[in-house]
Design an enzyme around this catalytic site. Structure first.
Site, PDB file in Angstrom:
ATOM      1  N   GLY A  55       0.846  -1.315  -0.059  1.00  0.00           N
ATOM      2  CA  GLY A  55       0.030  -0.109  -0.114  1.00  0.00           C
ATOM      3  C   GLY A  55       0.701   1.290  -0.085  1.00  0.00           C
ATOM      4  O   GLY A  55       1.884   1.105   0.417  1.00  0.00           O
ATOM      5  N   CYS A  82       5.211  -6.352   1.712  1.00  0.00           N
ATOM      6  CA  CYS A  82       5.647  -4.887   1.837  1.00  0.00           C
ATOM      7  C   CYS A  82       4.856  -4.216   2.999  1.00  0.00           C
ATOM      8  O   CYS A  82       4.979  -4.378   4.257  1.00  0.00           O
ATOM      9  CB  CYS A  82       5.197  -4.451   0.503  1.00  0.00           C
ATOM     10  SG  CYS A  82       5.978  -2.690   0.377  1.00  0.00           S
ATOM     11  N   TYR A  83       3.584  -3.428   2.735  1.00  0.00           N
ATOM     12  CA  TYR A  83       3.058  -2.774   3.812  1.00  0.00           C
ATOM     13  C   TYR A  83       2.353  -3.952   4.785  1.00  0.00           C
ATOM     14  O   TYR A  83       2.198  -3.652   5.991  1.00  0.00           O
ATOM     15  CB  TYR A  83       1.824  -1.945   3.052  1.00  0.00           C
ATOM     16  CG  TYR A  83       0.952  -1.109   4.179  1.00  0.00           C
ATOM     17  CD1 TYR A  83       1.525   0.021   4.765  1.00  0.00           C
ATOM     18  CD2 TYR A  83      -0.033  -1.590   4.707  1.00  0.00           C
ATOM     19  CE1 TYR A  83       0.573   1.018   5.331  1.00  0.00           C
ATOM     20  CE2 TYR A  83      -0.811  -1.101   5.774  1.00  0.00           C
ATOM     21  CZ  TYR A  83      -0.272   0.359   5.705  1.00  0.00           C
ATOM     22  OH  TYR A  83      -1.296   1.118   6.839  1.00  0.00           O
ATOM     23  N   HIS A 170       7.918  -7.719  -3.486  1.00  0.00           N
ATOM     24  CA  HIS A 170       6.798  -7.967  -4.181  1.00  0.00           C
ATOM     25  C   HIS A 170       6.848  -9.315  -5.044  1.00  0.00           C
ATOM     26  O   HIS A 170       7.310  -9.153  -6.328  1.00  0.00           O
ATOM     27  CB  HIS A 170       6.295  -6.661  -5.096  1.00  0.00           C
ATOM     28  CG  HIS A 170       5.927  -5.408  -4.005  1.00  0.00           C
ATOM     29  ND1 HIS A 170       4.519  -5.078  -3.759  1.00  0.00           N
ATOM     30  CD2 HIS A 170       6.634  -4.579  -3.654  1.00  0.00           C
ATOM     31  CE1 HIS A 170       4.454  -4.462  -2.964  1.00  0.00           C
ATOM     32  NE2 HIS A 170       5.603  -3.642  -3.025  1.00  0.00           N
ATOM     33  N   GLU A 172       4.494 -10.658  -6.336  1.00  0.00           N
ATOM     34  CA  GLU A 172       3.274 -10.785  -7.211  1.00  0.00           C
ATOM     35  C   GLU A 172       4.033 -10.269  -8.649  1.00  0.00           C
ATOM     36  O   GLU A 172       3.308 -10.421  -9.791  1.00  0.00           O
ATOM     37  CB  GLU A 172       2.115 -10.035  -6.998  1.00  0.00           C
ATOM     38  CG  GLU A 172       2.452  -8.382  -6.518  1.00  0.00           C
ATOM     39  CD  GLU A 172       2.529  -8.067  -5.421  1.00  0.00           C
ATOM     40  OE1 GLU A 172       2.392  -6.938  -4.875  1.00  0.00           O
ATOM     41  OE2 GLU A 172       3.576  -8.865  -4.629  1.00  0.00           O
ATOM     42  N   ASP A 227     -14.418  -7.830 -24.085  1.00  0.00           N
ATOM     43  CA  ASP A 227     -15.057  -7.891 -22.616  1.00  0.00           C
ATOM     44  C   ASP A 227     -16.432  -7.801 -22.427  1.00  0.00           C
ATOM     45  O   ASP A 227     -17.316  -8.686 -21.913  1.00  0.00           O
ATOM     46  CB  ASP A 227     -14.439  -6.468 -21.890  1.00  0.00           C
ATOM     47  CG  ASP A 227     -12.964  -6.405 -21.960  1.00  0.00           C
ATOM     48  OD1 ASP A 227     -12.402  -7.313 -21.876  1.00  0.00           O
ATOM     49  OD2 ASP A 227     -12.286  -5.357 -22.127  1.00  0.00           O
ATOM     50  N   LYS A 369      -7.252  -8.469 -18.822  1.00  0.00           N
ATOM     51  CA  LYS A 369      -7.552  -8.719 -20.074  1.00  0.00           C
ATOM     52  C   LYS A 369      -7.245  -9.947 -20.867  1.00  0.00           C
ATOM     53  O   LYS A 369      -8.045 -10.652 -21.384  1.00  0.00           O
ATOM     54  CB  LYS A 369      -6.851  -7.545 -21.197  1.00  0.00           C
ATOM     55  CG  LYS A 369      -7.056  -7.740 -22.581  1.00  0.00           C
ATOM     56  CD  LYS A 369      -8.651  -7.293 -23.041  1.00  0.00           C
ATOM     57  CE  LYS A 369      -8.923  -5.896 -22.916  1.00  0.00           C
ATOM     58  NZ  LYS A 369     -10.168  -5.556 -23.423  1.00  0.00           N
TER      59      LYS A 369
END
Length: 486
Positions: A55, A82-83, A170, A172, A227, A369
């Site tokens: 964050g 992290c946060y 991170h 991710e 979409d 996407k």
């Protein structure tokens, strides 16, 4: 009994959804809740594990998002990123401090506890991605430091007994070399099964839409892109003829787009489709407007007016379905009520009016996407639907820099038609993620034959992306660019 899913608590990171993405790629279902979600909702989700996101705030800031005690009371494995790491340290008695040098970018991670389950099978040294201003100066009692960097003593820590873990980097993001394997290690130590895929997503979405809509009538904003088409096909399976698809011609579409979408939908699907010409209304609202944010908000509000007017013609309609995907959300508003920074307002998110008469149905709201395209393949959509390049809801209005009028729209339509034709002829249409023309607010002197010209300047934007979150410019060949320049 905890379910076979991961609950991700969002503290406002711009990449929170990437955590959900990595978990899903590992075959485990995940859900995101905002940091302010009440304890009863957290417990009601019954997750098998929890991940705390990063964050933008400092843990010590007044009003900064805090760790809900209910999370530690679940008794399931927790991973703080992290946060999230800093919240764990603060809540459990560790000591935090400001980093002498804010770390942003790559760092070399050195693992000091290779026997930890979190780092099982991972190299002793690897490149990770950092983005933080605070640090854990001292780990809480019961925690063991697992790894560090040149500037950071506590880059990872764990209380293996309570299955509480934290990493300052991170995992991710793609730039962290060990990220994917580390997340899989966490899922494995949590005892979660890899049983979630796009088939599961479709089944879950159909059940959720049936639950939300019931016997209600739904109008679907159908643009012809992947979409909105995926949403329409999903809803058609879920509620059948109670779905009413509306294609709005706002006067900002590309050359021949109305006919193309109408014919393509009719050729493949038996949908209730109405085409509404609202171009005069949209263009009158946009007259003289230059700021792209104002354009998006005007277009978003006008779309809703048109949909509500069409809904009134149908009788009792309570729902509006949209092809909103996660990049739309994360750039427009704080995701799911979280604390992230707004990038720009998408017409279907930040551009919506505060008071709407229709409730939203957005089954793709938490997908990227490429994940939407995978759902399209699962549903059996034709290739030309799945791989159609993205075209924004505000259309050519935001590809015209400056005010929008019919003359400038006509110029851009002709220019963009050339770009699209050459991309397809050369085979580059499917090699890049998106390519299009932009009309700039200036003219330039040139020579055509023996005469002087003073004409508009068009720029070509061509980018590569996977998930619509990050992009890089496309290396188009010179012979292709030469053709366009002529």
């Amino acid at each position: 009994m905890p379910e076979n899913k991961v609950l991700i608590i969002d503290y406002g990171s711009q990449v929170t959804q990437l955590i959900a993405r990595r978990v899903r790629e590992a075959g485990v279902y995940s859900e995101i809740l905002p940091s302010w979600a009440p304890a009863e909702e957290i417990r009601g989700r019954a997750p098998g594990a929890v991940i705390l996101s990063g964050g933008p705030a400092s843990v010590s800031d007044p009003g900064a998002p805090a760790l809900n005690p209910a999370i530690l009371g679940l008794g399931v494995p927790v991973l703080g990123i992290c946060y999230g790491l800093q919240l764990l340290a603060q809540a459990l008695g560790g000591r935090l401090a400001r980093s002498e040098d804010r770390e942003y970018g790559p760092a070399q991670l050195e693992v000091s506890a290779p026997d930890s389950q979190l780092f099982d099978g991972l190299p002793a040294s690897s490149r990770v991605w950092m983005s933080h201003g605070d640090k854990v100066a001292e780990a809480p009692a019961g925690f063991k430091v697992l790894a560090g960097t040149r500037n950071l003593a506590v880059a990872a820590m764990a209380d293996e007994t309570r299955r509480l873990y934290g990493v300052q980097f991170h995992p991710e993001v793609h730039h962290t070399e060990i990220g994917e394997k580390l997340i899989k290690n966490f899922l494995r130590l949590a005892g979660l099964k890899a049983d979630w895929n796009m088939t599961s997503f479709v089944e879950h979405s159909l059940a959720e839409m049936k639950r939300q809509v019931g016997d209600g009538q739904v109008i679907c904003a159908l643009s012809g892109g992947v979409d909105s088409t995926v949403v329409a096909v999903l809803l058609n399976r879920a509620i059948g003829r109670n779905l009413h698809c509306i294609f709005v011609d706002h006067g900002l579409l590309r050359q021949g787009e109305v006919e193309e979408v109408r014919d393509r939908i009719a050729a493949h699907y038996n949908l209730n489709l109405t085409v509404v010409d609202a171009s005069d209304l949209f263009l009158s609202r946009l007259a003289g407007v230059e700021d792209p944010e104002r354009k998006r908000k005007i277009i978003g509000n006008t779309f809703i007016e048109v949909f509500e007017a069409e809904a009134a013609k149908l009788g009792q309609v309570d729902f509006l379905a949209q092809g909103t995907i996660y990049p739309d959300v994360i750039e427009s508003v704080s995701p799911l009520g979280g604390a992230s920074v707004v990038i720009k307002s998408h017409h279907n998110v930040g551009g919506l009016p505060e008071r709407m008469k229709l409730a939203l149905v957005e089954p793709l709201r938490e997908l990227f996407k490429d994940e939407v395209r995978a759902v399209g393949a699962e549903l059996g959509l034709p290739e030309n639907f799945i791989w159609r390049q993205p075209f924004p809801g505000p259309g050519l209005a935001i590809r015209i820099i400056g005010p929008v009028d019919r003359e400038r729209l006509a110029i851009l339509r002709r220019a963009d038609a050339i770009v699209q034709e050459e991309l397809k002829t050369s085979g580059w249409y499917t090699k890049i993620w998106q390519g299009f023309a932009i009309l700039l607010p200036l003219k330039t002197v040139g020579v055509m034959g023996d005469g002087r010209t003073y004409e508009n300047v068009v720029a070509i934007r061509a980018v590569n992306s996977v998930d619509a979150m990050t992009a890089d410019w496309s290396r188009l060949p010179y012979d292709f660019l030469e053709t366009l320049s002529r």
